[in-house]
Design a protein around this motif. Structure first.
Motif, PDB file in Angstrom:
ATOM      1  N   LEU A 114      26.958  18.132  44.080  1.00  0.00           N
ATOM      2  CA  LEU A 114      27.305  19.454  44.611  1.00  0.00           C
ATOM      3  C   LEU A 114      26.095  20.360  44.416  1.00  0.00           C
ATOM      4  CD1 LEU A 114      30.955  20.310  43.473  1.00  0.00           C
ATOM      5  CD2 LEU A 114      30.087  20.368  45.800  1.00  0.00           C
ATOM      6  N   VAL A 115      25.744  21.117  45.436  1.00  0.00           N
ATOM      7  CA  VAL A 115      24.577  21.996  45.349  1.00  0.00           C
ATOM      8  C   VAL A 115      24.970  23.406  45.771  1.00  0.00           C
ATOM      9  CG1 VAL A 115      22.919  20.139  45.741  1.00  0.00           C
ATOM     10  CG2 VAL A 115      23.847  21.406  47.692  1.00  0.00           C
ATOM     11  N   LEU A 116      24.213  24.361  45.260  1.00  0.00           N
ATOM     12  CA  LEU A 116      24.335  25.755  45.675  1.00  0.00           C
ATOM     13  C   LEU A 116      23.210  26.065  46.656  1.00  0.00           C
ATOM     14  CD1 LEU A 116      25.182  27.642  42.355  1.00  0.00           C
ATOM     15  CD2 LEU A 116      26.629  27.466  44.377  1.00  0.00           C
ATOM     16  N   ILE A 117      23.546  26.716  47.757  1.00  0.00           N
ATOM     17  CA  ILE A 117      22.552  27.122  48.746  1.00  0.00           C
ATOM     18  C   ILE A 117      22.380  28.633  48.641  1.00  0.00           C
ATOM     19  CG2 ILE A 117      21.956  27.181  51.187  1.00  0.00           C
ATOM     20  CD1 ILE A 117      23.583  24.677  51.579  1.00  0.00           C
ATOM     21  N   ASP A 118      21.186  29.044  48.196  1.00  0.00           N
ATOM     22  CA  ASP A 118      20.861  30.469  48.043  1.00  0.00           C
ATOM     23  C   ASP A 118      20.403  31.004  49.399  1.00  0.00           C
ATOM     24  OD1 ASP A 118      20.068  32.953  47.359  1.00  0.00           O
ATOM     25  OD2 ASP A 118      18.396  32.335  46.060  1.00  0.00           O
ATOM     26  N   GLU A 119      21.150  31.965  49.947  1.00  0.00           N
ATOM     27  CA  GLU A 119      20.848  32.512  51.261  1.00  0.00           C
ATOM     28  C   GLU A 119      20.357  33.957  51.177  1.00  0.00           C
ATOM     29  OE1 GLU A 119      24.366  31.940  53.590  1.00  0.00           O
ATOM     30  OE2 GLU A 119      23.829  29.867  54.111  1.00  0.00           O
ATOM     31  N   HIS A 120      19.691  34.317  50.099  1.00  0.00           N
ATOM     32  CA  HIS A 120      19.079  35.644  50.064  1.00  0.00           C
ATOM     33  C   HIS A 120      18.056  35.789  51.187  1.00  0.00           C
ATOM     34  CE1 HIS A 120      20.866  35.723  46.014  1.00  0.00           C
ATOM     35  NE2 HIS A 120      20.756  37.052  46.101  1.00  0.00           N
ATOM     36  N   ASP A 121      17.287  34.739  51.390  1.00  0.00           N
ATOM     37  CA  ASP A 121      16.369  34.702  52.520  1.00  0.00           C
ATOM     38  C   ASP A 121      16.928  33.670  53.501  1.00  0.00           C
ATOM     39  OD1 ASP A 121      14.344  34.705  54.324  1.00  0.00           O
ATOM     40  OD2 ASP A 121      12.768  34.055  52.934  1.00  0.00           O
ATOM     41  N   LYS A 122      17.557  34.156  54.584  1.00  0.00           N
ATOM     42  CA  LYS A 122      18.238  33.242  55.493  1.00  0.00           C
ATOM     43  C   LYS A 122      17.271  32.324  56.238  1.00  0.00           C
ATOM     44  CE  LYS A 122      22.341  36.077  56.270  1.00  0.00           C
ATOM     45  NZ  LYS A 122      23.223  36.728  57.256  1.00  0.00           N
ATOM     46  N   ASP A 123      16.032  32.782  56.403  1.00  0.00           N
ATOM     47  CA  ASP A 123      15.051  31.939  57.083  1.00  0.00           C
ATOM     48  C   ASP A 123      14.553  30.810  56.190  1.00  0.00           C
ATOM     49  OD1 ASP A 123      15.245  33.516  59.349  1.00  0.00           O
ATOM     50  OD2 ASP A 123      13.658  34.881  58.677  1.00  0.00           O
ATOM     51  N   ASN A 124      14.571  31.017  54.901  1.00  0.00           N
ATOM     52  CA  ASN A 124      14.109  30.000  53.946  1.00  0.00           C
ATOM     53  C   ASN A 124      15.135  29.855  52.814  1.00  0.00           C
ATOM     54  OD1 ASN A 124      11.348  29.470  55.089  1.00  0.00           O
ATOM     55  ND2 ASN A 124      11.148  31.663  54.660  1.00  0.00           N
ATOM     56  N   PRO A 125      16.292  29.241  53.094  1.00  0.00           N
ATOM     57  CA  PRO A 125      17.299  29.088  52.038  1.00  0.00           C
ATOM     58  C   PRO A 125      16.810  28.138  50.953  1.00  0.00           C
ATOM     59  CG  PRO A 125      17.927  27.852  53.981  1.00  0.00           C
ATOM     60  CD  PRO A 125      16.717  28.639  54.366  1.00  0.00           C
ATOM     61  N   VAL A 126      17.247  28.391  49.743  1.00  0.00           N
ATOM     62  CA  VAL A 126      16.862  27.598  48.589  1.00  0.00           C
ATOM     63  C   VAL A 126      18.067  26.785  48.134  1.00  0.00           C
ATOM     64  CG1 VAL A 126      15.971  27.643  46.237  1.00  0.00           C
ATOM     65  CG2 VAL A 126      15.161  29.313  47.915  1.00  0.00           C
ATOM     66  N   ILE A 127      17.842  25.489  47.930  1.00  0.00           N
ATOM     67  CA  ILE A 127      18.911  24.587  47.506  1.00  0.00           C
ATOM     68  C   ILE A 127      18.795  24.376  46.005  1.00  0.00           C
ATOM     69  CG2 ILE A 127      19.876  22.280  47.758  1.00  0.00           C
ATOM     70  CD1 ILE A 127      18.732  22.262  50.600  1.00  0.00           C
TER      71      ILE A 127
END
Length: 639
Positions: free
Chosen positions: A152-165
């Protein structure tokens, strides 16, 4: 001999043809046909002749246009549906009841122990409790092998163009990761999304992420995938033992005025719901008839679902799952079943709809599935064909071919094993890709067919609290004593369900298909259009067919004559001089005889004279053979 003469005369008649030209044939047709327009063309004056020619051509075009529409309508094989209502004594439907939870948690806890510890630790990290509240440090270290197989991973969408997994159990995130948000904020406020990471094999970059809007959905999906891998390695008999047994689940049974018990139910194992029990399946005994409509003549059940023994992360719904279906058919509860809530009395009134579809070419349905190209994997249950069985069998066949193993939720083909993380590390990625593939889905839809005859049960459902507060004490005492032979109350409202299933009435509806267009309709419509526009009938069509045959006959004769004439012209062009006459041939023979005598040959009176009409040797090549149209028997008697 007479037979030979007959064939010779027939051949001569064919070579002779109708005996008239195209113009004569057309005039004869217009003068003798029963169709109104052509007669006026040859009998009227020049002006009216032109008008009638135009009208005849116009109306003939309309007839052919209408005929094209009618034939196309007939070949579309449309159907009309007819609704009829009947009254008869009907067979009581097969009733399948299952627990919403497939296994007792007390029986499978040893198999899911590490999985439960993983999900509990993951939830703590997802919710990000305040420091000091986490129990992770006090518990034994986690076995992350299960986690790394399907994380299970969290997808950080603070920057929608470059999401961080972000891996939940990764100790050191990269520097682009967002800092932890305050503990009292939600995942939506932190712009995090929880996803299940599926890779073709461990450590591969060929991965896909199944995103969820809710962490509850993501956790449930992840837990189902992991538990599927674990339970697929457990033998079937062991899985049946870990499920809910009939004597524990079915507390009371009454059909009409006759008592029944768990022995009247047939047990089957259903991958979604564990042990299921079917009443009136009709496999070993004749199906039961309902003596009368109404709640007093139906099936009454009291079930115990033992909600306190549910698997916490696998089954989020509590209750009984039930389905009404035909005898000898497999119950697909996930698609067609309904839930009955604990602590209630659920009454289900049944109405019957019978569907009768027409077969090919009117609809693409099947009677028993023998003409379906998909191997029915549910035939091992000795059940009848259904489109749900076909679709699942088709999916399982595709999965075994592409992924190399079968999914735990469907029956297996011969020689194939269920998928698990150890033997098939990329099975979840393959399964997810196949399930979301529109192409494979469409292949199965095109391959499977509906059944031509089907029975559907329409249900009217009503519920009430049961038992009431005034009666729950004595009811729970009696039911607990009957099941456990104990004076202590072992049942409660959270685990008890009462069901009433009955026919509302004996009226049943039959929805049947019939052909919208038949051959009788087509012929009458074609004749009606022809008679309306041209004033013709079937005999007029025969006359028209006759003139077409005669025209073709004349054409064939003309083509043969043209070919013969062309052959003669080529022969004449090759030998332009005329062939010698008889007198010239005699004179040539005479001169030849004198030449032989002068040269010392035999005297002319001793030479053998040629046969009359025999040309000299040097003229044989110049002789033109007569064209033989009739063959060697052309001098035979003709009409």
């Amino acid at each position: 001999m007479n037979l030979k003469k007959y064939f010779v005369r027939a051949l001569h008649r064919l070579q002779k043809g109708p005996g008239y030209t195209y113009k004569e044939l057309l005039v004869w047709y217009c003068d003798n046909t029963n169709t109104h327009g052509p007669k006026r063309i040859i009998k009227e004056g020049p002006k009216k002749k032109l008008i009638w020619f135009f009208l005849t051509l116009l109306f003939a075009s309309l007839v052919f246009w209408q005929w094209g529409i009618l034939i196309n309508t007939y070949l579309s094989y449309n159907v009309t549906s007819t609704l009829s209502i009947g009254f008869k004594t009907m067979k009581f439907p097969a009733v399948t009841v299952c627990n919403a939870n497939p296994f007792k948690y007390s029986e499978v806890k040893h198999l899911l122990k590490e999985l439960d510890r993983l999900i509990e630790a993951a939830l703590e990290r997802i919710l990000q409790p305040a420091p000091g509240n986490s129990s992770e440090n006090a518990s034994p270290p986690l076995d992350l092998r299960l986690w790394h197989q399907i994380p299970l991973v969290l997808i950080d969408e603070h920057d929608k163009d470059n999401p961080v997994i972000l891996d939940i159990f990764e100790s050191n995130h990269n520097q682009t990761a967002a800092p932890p948000a305050p503990a009292n904020t939600t995942l939506e406020e932190k712009k995090y999304k929880l996803a299940v990471k599926l890779c073709s094999h461990q450590g591969s970059d060929n991965c896909t992420y199944r995103n969820f809007t809710s962490a509850a959905q993501a956790v449930t999906e992840w837990y189902i995938l992991q538990s599927t891998s674990i339970l697929s390695k457990v033998p079937l008999q062991e899985r049946i033992r870990m499920g809910y047994q009939a004597e524990d689940m079915i507390l009371a049974c009454l059909y009409g005025a006759e008592p029944c018990n768990y022995k009247n139910f047939t047990q089957i194992y259903h991958p979604d719901h564990g042990n299921c029990y079917i009443f009136n399946w009709g496999m070993d005994e004749e199906a039961l008839n309902s003596s009368n409509p109404g709640a007093e003549f139906g099936l009454k059940l009291i079930l115990d679902i033992s909600q306190q023994d549910y698997i916490p992360y696998l089954s989020s719904a509590a209750g009984a799952r039930l389905m009404l279906h035909q005898q000898k058919s497999f119950p697909f509860l996930k698609d067609q079943g309904i839930y009955a809530m604990a602590g209630t009395e659920t009454s289900i009134g049944v109405l019957v709809d019978e569907l009768e579809r027409m077969g090919y070419p009117y609809s693409d349905c099947t009677n028993n599935g023998s003409d379906v190209p998909v191997k029915n994997l549910y035939s091992q249950y000795n059940t009848s064909y259904s489109i749900q069985a076909c679709l699942r069998s088709c999916f399982q066949n595709h999965m075994t071919e592409i992924c190399g193993c079968g999914h735990y939720m469907f029956p297996l083909p011969e020689g194939v094993n269920y998928c698990n993380n150890e033997d098939n590390p990329g099975w979840a990625y393959c399964y997810s890709s196949l399930r979301s593939s529109i192409t494979h889905r469409q292949i199965c839809i095109d391959s499977c067919k509906e059944t031509c005859n089907d029975t559907q049960y329409k249900m009217t459902i009503s519920m009430a609290d049961w038992p009431s507060e005034a009666s729950e004490d004595w009811i729970f005492h009696i039911l607990s004593y009957e099941r456990d032979m104990s004076t202590n109350v072992t049942l409660d409202r959270n685990g008890i369900i009462k069901l009433n299933i009955y026919f509302q009435e004996y009226n049943y509806r039959t929805i049947s298909e019939s052909a919208a267009t038949t051959i009788v309709w087509l012929l009458s419509s074609l004749g009606g259009q022809f008679g309306f526009w041209m004033g013709g009938s079937v005999l007029c069509l025969i006359e028209f067919g006759e003139i077409i045959i005669d025209s073709l006959w004349i054409t064939v004769i003309n083509v043969i004559s043209w070919c013969k004439g062309l052959k003669q012209k080529r022969a004449q062009a090759r030998y332009p001089d005329a062939p010698p006459t008889v007198s010239e041939l005699v004179e040539a023979h005479t001169n030849l005889g004198f030449q032989h005598e002068d040269a010392g040959a035999l005297p002319r009176d001793e030479a053998l004279p040629p046969e009359p009409g025999t040309p000299p040797p040097n003229y044989d090549s110049l002789r033109v053979q007569p064209l033989d149209v009739l063959g060697p028997d052309s001098d035979a008697e003709t009409e």
